[in-house]
Motif scaffolding. Structure first.
Motif, PDB file in Angstrom:
ATOM      1  N   ALA A 179      64.403  -5.005 -45.920  1.00 15.25           N
ATOM      2  CA  ALA A 179      64.573  -4.697 -44.638  1.00 15.25           C
ATOM      3  C   ALA A 179      66.082  -4.319 -44.482  1.00 15.25           C
ATOM      4  N   VAL A 180      66.151  -3.562 -43.763  1.00 18.41           N
ATOM      5  CA  VAL A 180      67.631  -2.999 -43.224  1.00 18.41           C
ATOM      6  C   VAL A 180      68.233  -3.305 -41.838  1.00 18.41           C
ATOM      7  N   GLU A 181      67.081  -3.853 -41.017  1.00 19.99           N
ATOM      8  CA  GLU A 181      67.438  -4.535 -39.661  1.00 19.99           C
ATOM      9  C   GLU A 181      67.870  -6.029 -40.011  1.00 19.99           C
ATOM     10  N   LYS A 182      69.310  -6.613 -39.452  1.00 18.77           N
ATOM     11  CA  LYS A 182      69.629  -7.707 -39.867  1.00 18.77           C
ATOM     12  C   LYS A 182      68.642  -8.942 -39.155  1.00 18.77           C
ATOM     13  N   PRO A 183      68.094  -9.668 -39.907  1.00 17.58           N
ATOM     14  CA  PRO A 183      67.118 -10.882 -39.338  1.00 17.58           C
ATOM     15  C   PRO A 183      68.002 -11.854 -38.700  1.00 17.58           C
ATOM     16  N   GLU A 184      67.515 -12.459 -37.962  1.00 16.92           N
ATOM     17  CA  GLU A 184      68.153 -13.715 -37.306  1.00 16.92           C
ATOM     18  C   GLU A 184      68.651 -14.968 -38.402  1.00 16.92           C
ATOM     19  N   GLU A 244      65.690   7.139 -32.010  1.00 17.03           N
ATOM     20  CA  GLU A 244      64.815   6.567 -33.032  1.00 17.03           C
ATOM     21  C   GLU A 244      65.531   5.249 -33.553  1.00 17.03           C
ATOM     22  N   VAL A 245      66.726   5.238 -33.953  1.00 16.57           N
ATOM     23  CA  VAL A 245      67.254   4.225 -34.697  1.00 16.57           C
ATOM     24  C   VAL A 245      67.682   3.161 -33.636  1.00 16.57           C
ATOM     25  N   GLU A 246      67.926   3.482 -32.360  1.00 15.93           N
ATOM     26  CA  GLU A 246      68.322   2.484 -31.577  1.00 15.93           C
ATOM     27  C   GLU A 246      69.759   1.755 -31.939  1.00 15.93           C
ATOM     28  N   ASP A 247      69.719   0.611 -31.928  1.00 16.63           N
ATOM     29  CA  ASP A 247      70.642  -0.361 -32.362  1.00 16.63           C
ATOM     30  C   ASP A 247      70.485  -0.767 -33.886  1.00 16.63           C
ATOM     31  N   LYS A 248      69.554  -0.531 -34.329  1.00 19.55           N
ATOM     32  CA  LYS A 248      69.118  -1.365 -35.765  1.00 19.55           C
ATOM     33  C   LYS A 248      69.967  -1.323 -36.823  1.00 19.55           C
ATOM     34  N   ILE A 249      70.806  -0.060 -37.125  1.00 18.90           N
ATOM     35  CA  ILE A 249      71.703   0.194 -38.068  1.00 18.90           C
ATOM     36  C   ILE A 249      72.952   1.048 -37.366  1.00 18.90           C
ATOM     37  N   PRO A 250      74.323   0.973 -38.107  1.00 20.47           N
ATOM     38  CA  PRO A 250      75.000   1.862 -37.690  1.00 20.47           C
ATOM     39  C   PRO A 250      74.841   3.267 -38.156  1.00 20.47           C
ATOM     40  N   VAL A 251      74.915   4.476 -37.052  1.00 25.66           N
ATOM     41  CA  VAL A 251      74.730   5.801 -37.728  1.00 25.66           C
ATOM     42  C   VAL A 251      76.074   6.442 -37.531  1.00 25.66           C
ATOM     43  N   LEU A 252      76.339   7.352 -38.653  1.00 26.00           N
ATOM     44  CA  LEU A 252      77.467   8.087 -38.701  1.00 26.00           C
ATOM     45  C   LEU A 252      77.311   9.685 -38.986  1.00 26.00           C
ATOM     46  N   PRO A 253      77.450  10.441 -38.005  1.00 24.86           N
ATOM     47  CA  PRO A 253      77.424  11.810 -38.442  1.00 24.86           C
ATOM     48  C   PRO A 253      78.482  12.300 -39.305  1.00 24.86           C
ATOM     49  N   VAL A 254      78.190  12.987 -40.333  1.00 30.04           N
ATOM     50  CA  VAL A 254      78.939  13.421 -41.411  1.00 30.04           C
ATOM     51  C   VAL A 254      78.856  14.828 -41.602  1.00 30.04           C
ATOM     52  N   SER A 255      79.933  15.633 -42.273  1.00 33.37           N
ATOM     53  CA  SER A 255      79.668  16.861 -42.679  1.00 33.37           C
ATOM     54  C   SER A 255      80.675  16.995 -44.070  1.00 33.37           C
ATOM     55  N   CYS A 256      80.010  17.265 -45.324  1.00 32.66           N
ATOM     56  CA  CYS A 256      80.716  17.339 -46.392  1.00 32.66           C
ATOM     57  C   CYS A 256      81.554  18.740 -46.082  1.00 32.66           C
ATOM     58  N   LYS A 257      81.033  19.850 -45.742  1.00 30.37           N
ATOM     59  CA  LYS A 257      81.666  20.819 -45.520  1.00 30.37           C
ATOM     60  C   LYS A 257      82.961  20.940 -44.720  1.00 30.37           C
ATOM     61  N   ARG A 258      83.145  20.174 -43.665  1.00 30.83           N
ATOM     62  CA  ARG A 258      84.156  20.102 -43.065  1.00 30.83           C
ATOM     63  C   ARG A 258      84.979  18.706 -43.105  1.00 30.83           C
ATOM     64  N   GLY A 259      84.160  18.025 -44.129  1.00 30.31           N
ATOM     65  CA  GLY A 259      85.082  16.593 -44.153  1.00 30.31           C
ATOM     66  C   GLY A 259      84.891  15.719 -43.084  1.00 30.31           C
ATOM     67  N   PHE A 285      64.140   9.488 -41.570  1.00 30.22           N
ATOM     68  CA  PHE A 285      64.429   8.176 -41.369  1.00 30.22           C
ATOM     69  C   PHE A 285      63.345   7.432 -41.366  1.00 30.22           C
ATOM     70  N   ARG A 286      61.954   7.858 -40.585  1.00 28.05           N
ATOM     71  CA  ARG A 286      60.972   6.785 -40.683  1.00 28.05           C
ATOM     72  C   ARG A 286      60.374   6.719 -42.144  1.00 28.05           C
ATOM     73  N   MET A 287      60.447   8.025 -43.100  1.00 21.86           N
ATOM     74  CA  MET A 287      59.850   7.776 -44.474  1.00 21.86           C
ATOM     75  C   MET A 287      60.818   6.963 -45.152  1.00 21.86           C
ATOM     76  N   ILE A 288      62.089   7.055 -44.906  1.00 19.87           N
ATOM     77  CA  ILE A 288      62.997   5.933 -45.707  1.00 19.87           C
ATOM     78  C   ILE A 288      62.662   4.581 -45.613  1.00 19.87           C
ATOM     79  N   ILE A 289      62.409   4.233 -43.946  1.00 20.48           N
ATOM     80  CA  ILE A 289      62.291   2.816 -43.793  1.00 20.48           C
ATOM     81  C   ILE A 289      61.011   2.468 -44.182  1.00 20.48           C
ATOM     82  N   GLU A 290      59.986   3.292 -43.937  1.00 15.75           N
ATOM     83  CA  GLU A 290      58.798   2.798 -44.382  1.00 15.75           C
ATOM     84  C   GLU A 290      58.677   2.840 -45.870  1.00 15.75           C
TER      85      GLU A 290
END
Length: 357
Positions: free
Chosen positions: A190-195, A284-299, A177-182
């Motif tokens: 930017a992916v964090e919503k500005p004012e 790490e992400v805090e409330d910057k963006i929504p986080v959704l855990p997913v599994s393609c294997k289980r759907g 995640f840190r690599m992607i954001i950097e």
């Protein structure tokens, strides 16, 4: 504030912006930097201009490479559907599996690193609309500096309507995640919503108009007009969202930074130890963006992606009705939240827009 720039410096910037020849534009921007006063109030401006110069130099180099390679490395993807969403993440994070699970696309799914070499496209159906999902090739550290076709990948992200960031709970999701954001930040994304958000588009012969769902704070439309006239901009459409100050409008004249709404998919939620890694990721992400855990294997989790995209793009659906029909159309017109009737008219028909009252 940056409004204390000398008139000749503002004139030089206006000359640079108006220039269409890239090498000449770079030269004029460098001249602007040489003339610009150096103090705390201009430090951000100078950084943004240097970023613009670097981006233009990269564009020039890519143009030279395209001529040599007869266009094999073009990553352009025409937009379709209610919005284009680009999927970014490191290699083997499961981007292809997610694309295959969410759409009718059949990308090659392979444990061999860097299998995806070109954008893969699929359409995600959500109720009565569709979103275009574009799986970009793997993002790597140093992409913003030119590694592994990074500039082309980041250009896809910049031109999109939103992003899906993908990390792998089998690996180190926090590091990924840190690599992607950097890399996105280095590219001015930017992916964090500005004012507040400002988008300025020059439009010939319309004068200076301020539109959008935002509001001006501490200034008026006349203040905006006077500011732009100082930079020799007499005709432009300024779209605003959120709370927008005069400083922010002026900063947008120099900055190439953009905001892209995003969601983070924590993939491979089915592997041992995924729960603990997810907790670290959420911290790490805090409330910057929504986080959704997913599994393609289980759907797991994938059924929520469409609704999250719809909400993050801030869209509404309008159901028009033909004059001869009693029922509204089953195919909605999709527009941004806060759009007015005239915006819908523009999307429906050019004649209707011109005759709209």
């Amino acid at each position: 504030m940056v409004t204390n720039l000398p008139a000749k410096v503002k004139a030089k910037w206006a000359e640079a912006v108006a220039c269409r020849n890239i090498p000449e534009k770079i030269r004029l921007m460098k001249e602007f930097l040489a003339m610009c006063p150096k103090h705390k109030g201009t430090s951000k401006l100078i950084m943004n201009v240097r970023r613009k110069i670097a981006a233009l130099e990269e564009e020039l180099e890519r143009s030279r490479m395209r001529r040599k390679s007869t266009g094999r490395h073009l990553f352009s993807v025409p937009k379709e559907g209610a919005g284009q969403i680009v999927m970014l993440g490191p290699t083997n994070a499961g981007r292809s599996s997610i694309l295959s699970s969410l759409t009718n696309a059949k990308p090659e799914i392979n444990p061999v690193p860097f299998t995806t070499r070109r954008p893969a496209i699929g359409m995600l159906r959500y109720q009565d609309i569709q979103f275009q999902l574009v799986e970009a090739p793997a993002l790597v550290e140093g992409a913003s500096k030119g590694r592994m076709e990074g500039p082309q990948i980041l250009s896809l992200a910049r031109n999109s309507d939103g992003l899906i960031l993908v990390v792998d709970l089998e690996g180190d999701p926090v590091k990924q995640f840190r690599m992607i954001i950097e890399e996105l930040s280095n590219a001015g994304i930017a992916v964090e919503k500005p004012e507040g958000e400002v988008d300025i588009k020059r439009t010939p012969g319309t004068g200076i108009k301020v539109i959008g769902t935002g509001r001006l704070v501490g200034c008026t439309v006349d203040d905006v007009r006077r500011l732009l006239m100082e930079y020799r901009i007499s005709s432009a459409l300024i779209r605003i969202r959120g709370k927008v100050t005069l400083d922010l409008i002026e900063e947008s004249l120099f900055s190439s930074a953009v905001y892209k709404p995003a969601i983070l998919l924590a993939n491979k939620y089915d592997v041992p130890g995924a729960e603990e890694k997810l907790k670290s990721l959420l911290k790490e992400v805090e409330d910057k963006i929504p986080v959704l855990p997913v599994s393609c294997k289980r759907g797991e989790g994938l059924e929520e992606v469409g609704s999250i995209i719809f909400k993050m793009l801030r869209l509404i659906r309008v159901y028009p009705k033909e004059p001869s029909s009693k029922e509204p159309s089953k195919r909605p017109v999709v527009v941004d939240e806060g759009s007015k009737a005239i915006d819908v008219a523009r999307r429906l028909h050019s004649k209707l827009y011109k005759e709209f009252r």
